[in-house]
Write an enzyme that holds these catalytic residues in place. Sequence first.
Site, PDB file in Angstrom:
ATOM      1  N   ASP A 103      38.518  35.707  46.427  1.00 21.51           N
ATOM      2  CA  ASP A 103      37.197  35.126  47.464  1.00 21.51           C
ATOM      3  C   ASP A 103      37.830  33.959  48.264  1.00 21.51           C
ATOM      4  O   ASP A 103      39.155  33.618  48.487  1.00 21.51           O
ATOM      5  CB  ASP A 103      36.180  34.733  46.472  1.00 21.51           C
ATOM      6  CG  ASP A 103      36.649  33.234  45.689  1.00 21.51           C
ATOM      7  OD1 ASP A 103      37.590  32.653  45.757  1.00 21.51           O
ATOM      8  OD2 ASP A 103      35.643  32.988  44.984  1.00 21.51           O
ATOM      9  N   CYS A 148      40.451  33.288  42.443  1.00 17.57           N
ATOM     10  CA  CYS A 148      38.963  32.530  42.926  1.00 17.57           C
ATOM     11  C   CYS A 148      39.525  31.339  42.821  1.00 17.57           C
ATOM     12  O   CYS A 148      40.547  30.801  42.887  1.00 17.57           O
ATOM     13  CB  CYS A 148      37.868  33.224  42.085  1.00 17.57           C
ATOM     14  SG  CYS A 148      38.050  33.000  40.274  1.00 17.57           S
ATOM     15  N   THR A 195      38.988  29.285  40.191  1.00 17.20           N
ATOM     16  CA  THR A 195      39.565  29.035  38.786  1.00 17.20           C
ATOM     17  C   THR A 195      40.340  30.035  38.043  1.00 17.20           C
ATOM     18  O   THR A 195      41.048  30.080  37.230  1.00 17.20           O
ATOM     19  CB  THR A 195      38.496  28.526  37.817  1.00 17.20           C
ATOM     20  OG1 THR A 195      37.498  29.528  37.577  1.00 17.20           O
ATOM     21  CG2 THR A 195      38.000  27.291  38.225  1.00 17.20           C
ATOM     22  N   HIS A 235      51.552  40.541  24.738  1.00 12.82           N
ATOM     23  CA  HIS A 235      50.708  40.466  23.566  1.00 12.82           C
ATOM     24  C   HIS A 235      49.494  41.363  23.743  1.00 12.82           C
ATOM     25  O   HIS A 235      48.963  42.242  22.903  1.00 12.82           O
ATOM     26  CB  HIS A 235      50.544  39.299  22.978  1.00 12.82           C
ATOM     27  CG  HIS A 235      51.748  38.720  22.157  1.00 12.82           C
ATOM     28  ND1 HIS A 235      51.731  37.544  21.707  1.00 12.82           N
ATOM     29  CD2 HIS A 235      53.180  38.979  22.433  1.00 12.82           C
ATOM     30  CE1 HIS A 235      52.983  37.120  20.933  1.00 12.82           C
ATOM     31  NE2 HIS A 235      53.730  38.160  21.310  1.00 12.82           N
ATOM     32  N   HIS A 287      51.088  44.661  18.023  1.00 14.67           N
ATOM     33  CA  HIS A 287      50.403  44.251  19.194  1.00 14.67           C
ATOM     34  C   HIS A 287      49.416  45.555  19.611  1.00 14.67           C
ATOM     35  O   HIS A 287      48.277  45.401  20.124  1.00 14.67           O
ATOM     36  CB  HIS A 287      50.905  43.471  20.476  1.00 14.67           C
ATOM     37  CG  HIS A 287      51.623  42.448  20.205  1.00 14.67           C
ATOM     38  ND1 HIS A 287      51.284  41.155  19.693  1.00 14.67           N
ATOM     39  CD2 HIS A 287      52.983  42.198  19.921  1.00 14.67           C
ATOM     40  CE1 HIS A 287      52.096  40.373  19.386  1.00 14.67           C
ATOM     41  NE2 HIS A 287      53.111  40.807  19.523  1.00 14.67           N
TER      42      HIS A 287
HETATM   43  C1  RB5 Z   1      33.504  29.488  44.456  1.00 14.13           C
HETATM   44  O1  RB5 Z   1      33.055  28.227  44.771  1.00 14.13           O
HETATM   45  C2  RB5 Z   1      34.074  29.325  42.920  1.00 14.13           C
HETATM   46  O2  RB5 Z   1      32.925  29.422  42.064  1.00 14.13           O
HETATM   47  C3  RB5 Z   1      34.720  30.766  42.588  1.00 14.13           C
HETATM   48  O3  RB5 Z   1      35.854  30.564  43.579  1.00 14.13           O
HETATM   49  C4  RB5 Z   1      35.177  30.867  41.271  1.00 14.13           C
HETATM   50  O4  RB5 Z   1      36.032  29.760  40.982  1.00 14.13           O
HETATM   51  C5  RB5 Z   1      34.444  31.264  40.269  1.00 14.13           C
HETATM   52  O5  RB5 Z   1      34.871  31.500  38.981  1.00 14.13           O
END
Ligand code: RB5
Length: 150
Positions: A9, A66, A68, A99, A134
Amino acid sequence: MERIAIGADHAGYALKEEIVRFLQASGYPVEDVGTHGEESVDYPDYAIQVARAVATGQADLGILICGTGIGMSITANKVKGIRAAVATDGYMARMAREHNNANILCLGGRVLGAGSALDIVQAFLQSRFAGGRHAGRVGKIQALEQAGTT
Ligand code: RB5
Protein backbone atom coordinates in the site's frame (compact mmCIF):
# COMPACT_ATOMS: atom_id res chain seq x y z
CA MET A 1 14.86 -18.86 -9.28
CA GLU A 2 11.55 -18.57 -7.45
CA ARG A 3 8.91 -16.35 -9.07
CA ILE A 4 8.05 -13.57 -6.61
CA ALA A 5 4.74 -11.68 -6.45
CA ILE A 6 5.03 -8.41 -4.55
CA GLY A 7 2.57 -5.74 -3.46
CA ALA A 8 2.30 -2.79 -1.11
CA ASP A 9 0.00 0.00 0.00
CA HIS A 10 1.08 3.66 0.16
CA ALA A 11 2.91 3.06 3.47
CA GLY A 12 4.95 0.27 1.90
CA TYR A 13 5.38 1.73 -1.57
CA ALA A 14 8.88 3.22 -1.15
CA LEU A 15 10.24 0.03 0.42
CA LYS A 16 8.58 -2.08 -2.28
CA GLU A 17 10.45 -0.13 -4.94
CA GLU A 18 13.77 -0.87 -3.17
CA ILE A 19 12.91 -4.56 -2.87
CA VAL A 20 11.79 -4.86 -6.51
CA ARG A 21 15.10 -3.32 -7.64
CA PHE A 22 17.01 -5.76 -5.43
CA LEU A 23 15.05 -8.80 -6.64
CA GLN A 24 15.42 -7.90 -10.30
CA ALA A 25 19.14 -7.23 -9.90
CA SER A 26 19.42 -10.65 -8.23
CA GLY A 27 17.68 -12.35 -11.17
CA TYR A 28 14.30 -13.17 -9.62
CA PRO A 29 11.26 -12.99 -11.92
CA VAL A 30 9.01 -10.38 -10.21
CA GLU A 31 5.29 -9.68 -10.60
CA ASP A 32 4.59 -6.25 -9.06
CA VAL A 33 0.84 -5.79 -8.41
CA GLY A 34 1.27 -2.19 -7.12
CA THR A 35 0.57 0.20 -5.64
CA HIS A 36 2.61 2.52 -7.84
CA GLY A 37 2.62 5.77 -5.87
CA GLU A 38 2.18 7.51 -2.51
CA GLU A 39 -1.59 8.07 -2.85
CA SER A 40 -3.59 6.46 -0.03
CA VAL A 41 -4.96 3.02 -0.96
CA ASP A 42 -6.40 0.02 0.94
CA TYR A 43 -3.92 -2.74 1.80
CA PRO A 44 -6.42 -5.64 1.39
CA ASP A 45 -6.70 -4.83 -2.34
CA TYR A 46 -3.01 -5.64 -2.79
CA ALA A 47 -2.76 -8.48 -0.25
CA ILE A 48 -5.47 -10.44 -2.07
CA GLN A 49 -3.70 -10.16 -5.43
CA VAL A 50 -0.39 -11.47 -4.09
CA ALA A 51 -2.09 -14.17 -2.00
CA ARG A 52 -4.05 -15.42 -5.02
CA ALA A 53 -0.92 -15.43 -7.19
CA VAL A 54 0.84 -17.65 -4.64
CA ALA A 55 -2.18 -19.85 -3.87
CA THR A 56 -2.78 -20.58 -7.57
CA GLY A 57 0.90 -21.28 -8.29
CA GLN A 58 1.32 -18.27 -10.56
CA ALA A 59 4.08 -17.20 -8.12
CA ASP A 60 6.23 -19.37 -5.84
CA LEU A 61 6.50 -16.82 -3.01
CA GLY A 62 5.02 -13.45 -2.10
CA ILE A 63 6.17 -10.27 -0.40
CA LEU A 64 3.66 -7.76 1.01
CA ILE A 65 4.47 -4.40 2.59
CA CYS A 66 2.21 -2.01 4.47
CA GLY A 67 2.95 0.26 7.42
CA THR A 68 3.56 -2.58 9.86
CA GLY A 69 3.08 -5.75 7.78
CA ILE A 70 0.20 -6.70 10.06
CA GLY A 71 -2.78 -5.73 7.89
CA MET A 72 -1.20 -7.48 4.91
CA SER A 73 -0.62 -10.68 6.88
CA ILE A 74 -4.15 -10.75 8.34
CA THR A 75 -5.63 -10.37 4.86
CA ALA A 76 -3.32 -12.79 3.04
CA ASN A 77 -3.95 -15.49 5.65
CA LYS A 78 -7.66 -15.52 4.67
CA VAL A 79 -6.71 -17.22 1.40
CA LYS A 80 -6.52 -21.04 1.43
CA GLY A 81 -2.98 -22.33 1.19
CA ILE A 82 -1.39 -19.09 2.34
CA ARG A 83 0.93 -18.91 5.32
CA ALA A 84 1.88 -15.24 5.57
CA ALA A 85 4.35 -14.17 8.27
CA VAL A 86 5.47 -10.76 9.52
CA ALA A 87 9.23 -10.59 10.13
CA THR A 88 11.22 -7.77 11.69
CA ASP A 89 14.63 -9.45 11.49
CA GLY A 90 16.47 -12.16 9.61
CA TYR A 91 15.93 -14.78 12.32
CA MET A 92 12.15 -14.40 12.12
CA ALA A 93 12.28 -14.61 8.33
CA ARG A 94 14.42 -17.78 8.44
CA MET A 95 12.19 -19.44 11.03
CA ALA A 96 9.08 -18.46 9.06
CA ARG A 97 10.38 -20.63 6.19
CA GLU A 98 12.18 -23.38 8.15
CA HIS A 99 9.51 -24.01 10.79
CA ASN A 100 6.26 -22.56 9.43
CA ASN A 101 6.76 -23.10 5.68
CA ALA A 102 5.59 -19.51 5.18
CA ASN A 103 4.94 -18.64 1.54
CA ILE A 104 4.43 -14.88 1.97
CA LEU A 105 6.74 -12.48 3.81
CA CYS A 106 5.09 -9.36 5.26
CA LEU A 107 7.14 -6.29 6.10
CA GLY A 108 6.51 -2.90 7.71
CA GLY A 109 7.56 0.06 5.62
CA ARG A 110 7.18 2.30 8.70
CA VAL A 111 9.15 -0.12 10.88
CA LEU A 112 12.19 -1.09 8.82
CA GLY A 113 14.96 0.74 7.04
CA ALA A 114 15.78 -0.45 3.54
CA GLY A 115 19.04 -2.14 4.61
CA SER A 116 17.35 -4.23 7.30
CA ALA A 117 14.44 -5.05 5.00
CA LEU A 118 16.76 -6.37 2.28
CA ASP A 119 18.55 -8.57 4.84
CA ILE A 120 15.16 -9.96 5.87
CA VAL A 121 14.16 -10.61 2.25
CA GLN A 122 17.43 -12.43 1.61
CA ALA A 123 17.02 -14.57 4.72
CA PHE A 124 13.49 -15.49 3.63
CA LEU A 125 14.49 -16.38 0.07
CA GLN A 126 17.58 -18.36 1.04
CA SER A 127 15.84 -20.51 3.68
CA ARG A 128 13.95 -23.75 3.07
CA PHE A 129 11.25 -25.63 4.98
CA ALA A 130 12.94 -28.04 7.39
CA GLY A 131 10.12 -30.64 7.30
CA GLY A 132 10.35 -33.39 9.93
CA ARG A 133 8.47 -32.52 13.11
CA HIS A 134 7.48 -29.18 11.56
CA ALA A 135 5.61 -30.91 8.73
CA GLY A 136 3.15 -32.41 11.19
CA ARG A 137 2.54 -29.02 12.79
CA VAL A 138 1.97 -27.27 9.47
CA GLY A 139 -0.29 -30.22 8.56
CA LYS A 140 -2.43 -29.39 11.61
CA ILE A 141 -2.80 -25.80 10.36
CA GLN A 142 -3.88 -27.16 6.96
CA ALA A 143 -6.40 -29.50 8.62
CA LEU A 144 -7.95 -26.52 10.46
CA GLU A 145 -8.17 -24.67 7.16
CA GLN A 146 -9.83 -27.62 5.40
CA ALA A 147 -12.32 -28.05 8.24
CA GLY A 148 -13.27 -24.36 8.02
CA THR A 149 -12.89 -24.07 11.80
CA THR A 150 -14.73 -21.10 13.33
C1 RB5 B 1 -1.97 2.69 6.56
O1 RB5 B 1 -2.07 3.88 7.25
C2 RB5 B 1 -1.71 1.54 7.55
O2 RB5 B 1 -2.81 1.33 8.36
C3 RB5 B 1 -1.37 0.27 6.78
O3 RB5 B 1 -0.28 0.52 5.96
C4 RB5 B 1 -0.97 -0.94 7.60
O4 RB5 B 1 0.04 -0.64 8.52
C5 RB5 B 1 -2.03 -1.76 8.17
O5 RB5 B 1 -1.79 -2.82 8.77
